[in-house]
Enzyme design. Structure first.
Site: not given
Lengths: 428, 428
Positions: B14-15, B131, B134, B136, B189, B192, B203, B207
């Protein structure tokens, strides 16, 4: 070892003294973060003898800020004197022309001369930065020029004057009238003796002009901003707006529209559950909207010695680290002449009308709105004991020109007992 | 004309695909802002044939990301493969060792190996930036390393996992149980198939480790974080907390205390009128507190292709502009070994006890708290139709160790019908 960055400080008011305090408090930390020493060499202010609560004995003194800006032993001028023209501008131009970086907190100067000063800085290969000029401590110029750099920006909006936000939220909280709360704010030091610059929206508009230029890559165009202050906002409207789910804020908006950039500074309604609607007191908040990132929101102290000096020092540290970011995100020569949008983007409006309490009046008002193509989302007539029936209307999105036409029409009908009140409801 | 910055992209999820889209959409704008062309040269991913909705025909393909990282015609590697170790780490190390900048969105790798990788980058004179790892799209690493650079930081806190915030706010909004809302989030979505990484707090803790190191100038110390997820948060407590004026959030807190740095990731109560308390849905919010600036608040999308790719590109543009900011704000060699605080700073706590409905029970509980030195701010017994009397207590600020002692004491008394619930009320 890298050479120290040698700086000169023009202006020893709240912000200037705050900067000296930061430098003295965090010398070691700042050197570690900047990668080199940041050394204050010389200072200048109106009075040499005034006690500012900071020790200035280690710095050279210059009576003339322009002479300060010219010193051979200085790499960077911090300009925190203020003023659109005069000494601040001359000192800034002198420093830039001499190949020195400039960090300024001077929104008036930047809003008027920013494009030209940025071009001069670039011609000389130095930086001109002004984080402290916009929204105090919030690193919003950085967020926009750097954090959002990969985005096409679509809108920048926010509450950019703490005095106005304080007055509006205190009116609601205490039930006080505008004039009384303003007097309180003056006593507390939140408002100047002559409050026009704040309450008239001019201070916030200068900030908006800088954000707008940066967001859309245009020359700074302060004169294009439609400016309306908060002087005529009443407790009545604040309370009616709240009942309908809105808060009234002095909102600055710069938006990309199909026919150009629209810049407005005016009291607006925003949903009371939105971040802007929930903002209380002297705090500032800016919302940045970009095509890939979506919406980001920034909140913090908009004024004060610590926050403003912190923003000045952030710019200084960036320059010490070697950052080369154009003042307005792209080189000044690439800034386009602003194409001013003549039309505010359509939006819903809040209307308050005082109608004569006679049969058929409301129908005639509704009809006038309908003829102008304006449809009504919600209407509420307030219980009343006088001949005036207060009527609140929230329209669907419409063009301001159509609304003005309808209101002019209504004014000719001899059904209203007072000038109608109309506030834009900004979608957020 | 300055040379193009030549980049390679490892990872086309995706990214990665989002980054290609941004580069193709805003090529001209990005060149103007960066002051030079940013040219994607080569890409690598697991499958060459998969349709990712972007045109990759203009780029060289490498099957092996490590070979990609080694290419002579590349100045910068974008690593968006993910994974704490394995290929992502090897590719990153290979690129840095070869004197190439690295921009990564990989929080797991940075939380585990960040200190060492930053040192390697500095040794080679290149940048390592993260960047996108952390919060998004929020430019929070930039705000901390640059915007706050003149401040001694005192606390960093926030909601750093959108999935958890979605679940907690949806539980309250819909009245659904944790398991049901989690299932919804999985369908949408937002979570997960194996949700542990999100709902367990891991997660967000990665961060937090990065923000903590940056704020306090310490080596990244993920293992020091006390981690508690949201799996045991019940609708009952969400509703009781709300009645008492609080919202329950999965809150990450890194704070400077007299005996070191405290890092916690746990469900906490925050005042419901605070920005954190008002945060709804998948949005992230981080609060930075510094000694001169006071408090600034940052809100935005914590995930998603556009926001995350926007953050990656912001780092790339910074590097193209010549920025040289140490990964954690100060050079890696100056990061201090973290001094872990053994004690959470005192705070008020929310307690929910199920007490046997017998005379004197409440007095014995109050007495046990008193013996541990804990005083009660508010207590409320909920109306009930069973033998269990639910009692809510908000304490005054106390040490967690004292509270645990009191709760252990209460558990021995045979007055409670269930394990007591205790949540910290974080002052914001």
């Amino acid at each position: 070892m890298t050479q120290p960055l040698r700086i000169a400080l023009a202006g020893l008011g709240t912000v200037g003294a705050g900067m000296v305090t930061i430098l003295q408090t965090h010398a070691e930390l700042i050197t570690a973060r900047a990668g080199r020493e940041i050394r204050l060499v010389a200072v200048s202010a109106r009075s040499r003898t005034k006690d500012r609560g900071v020790d200035l004995s280690g710095f050279d003194w210059e009576d003339d800020p322009v002479a300060l800006a010219r010193r051979d032993d200085v790499d960077l001028l911090v300009e925190v004197m203020g003023g659109e023209d005069g000494t601040a501008r001359v000192a800034t131009e002198t420093a830039l022309a001499a190949g020195k970086h400039v960090v300024t907190a001077n929104k008036a100067m930047m809003a008027r001369h920013g494009t030209r000063l940025a071009a001069l800085a670039e011609e000389k290969g130095v930086s001109l930065r002004y984080e402290a000029a916009v929204a105090g401590g919030i690193p919003i110029v950085k967020a926009l020029t750097e954090g959002m750099a990969a985005n096409g920006m679509t809108r920048v909006l926010g509450v950019m004057n703490g005095t106005c936000n304080y007055i509006l939220t205190e009116m609601e909280r205490t039930g006080g009238a505008y004039a009384d709360i303003l007097a309180d704010a003056q006593r507390l030091g939140y408002a100047e003796a002559d409050p026009t610059f704040d309450v008239g929206g001019f201070d916030a508009a200068q900030k908006l002009a800088l954000l707008s230029a940066t967001a859309f890559g245009t020359e700074v165009d302060y004169d294009a901003i439609q400016i309306e202050g908060i002087e005529r906002v009443t407790l009545t409207d604040i309370r009616h707006a709240r009942e309908m789910g809105y808060a009234i804020k002095l909102l600055g908006v710069a938006a990309l529209t199909p026919d150009g950039v629209e810049q407005r500074m005016q009291p607006c309604l925003v949903p009371d559950h939105s971040p802007l609607g929930q903002l209380e007191g002297v705090t500032n908040m800016v919302v940045l909207e970009g095509d890939f990132i979506g919406r980001t929101v920034y909140q913090g102290p908009g004024a004060g010695a610590g926050p403003t000096a912190s923003a000045v020092m952030a710019d200084v540290i960036d320059i010490a680290r070697g950052a080369k970011v154009p003042s307005f995100g792209v080189p000044a020569r690439m800034l386009s002449a602003p194409q001013r949008s003549g039309l505010a983007a359509p939006a819903p409006y809040y209307l308050r009308l005082g109608l004569a309490d006679r049969p058929g009046t409301l129908a005639r008002v509704a009809d006038a709105l309908g003829r102008a193509g304006i449809s009504i989302d919600r209407m509420r007539q307030i219980q009343h004991e006088t001949d005036e029936a207060p009527v609140l209307i929230v329209t669907h999105a419409c063009a301001r020109a159509d609304l003005d036409r309808a209101l002019a029409d209504i004014m000719t009908m001899d059904v209203t007992t007072a000038e109608p009140v109309a506030y834009r409801i900004e979608p957020v």
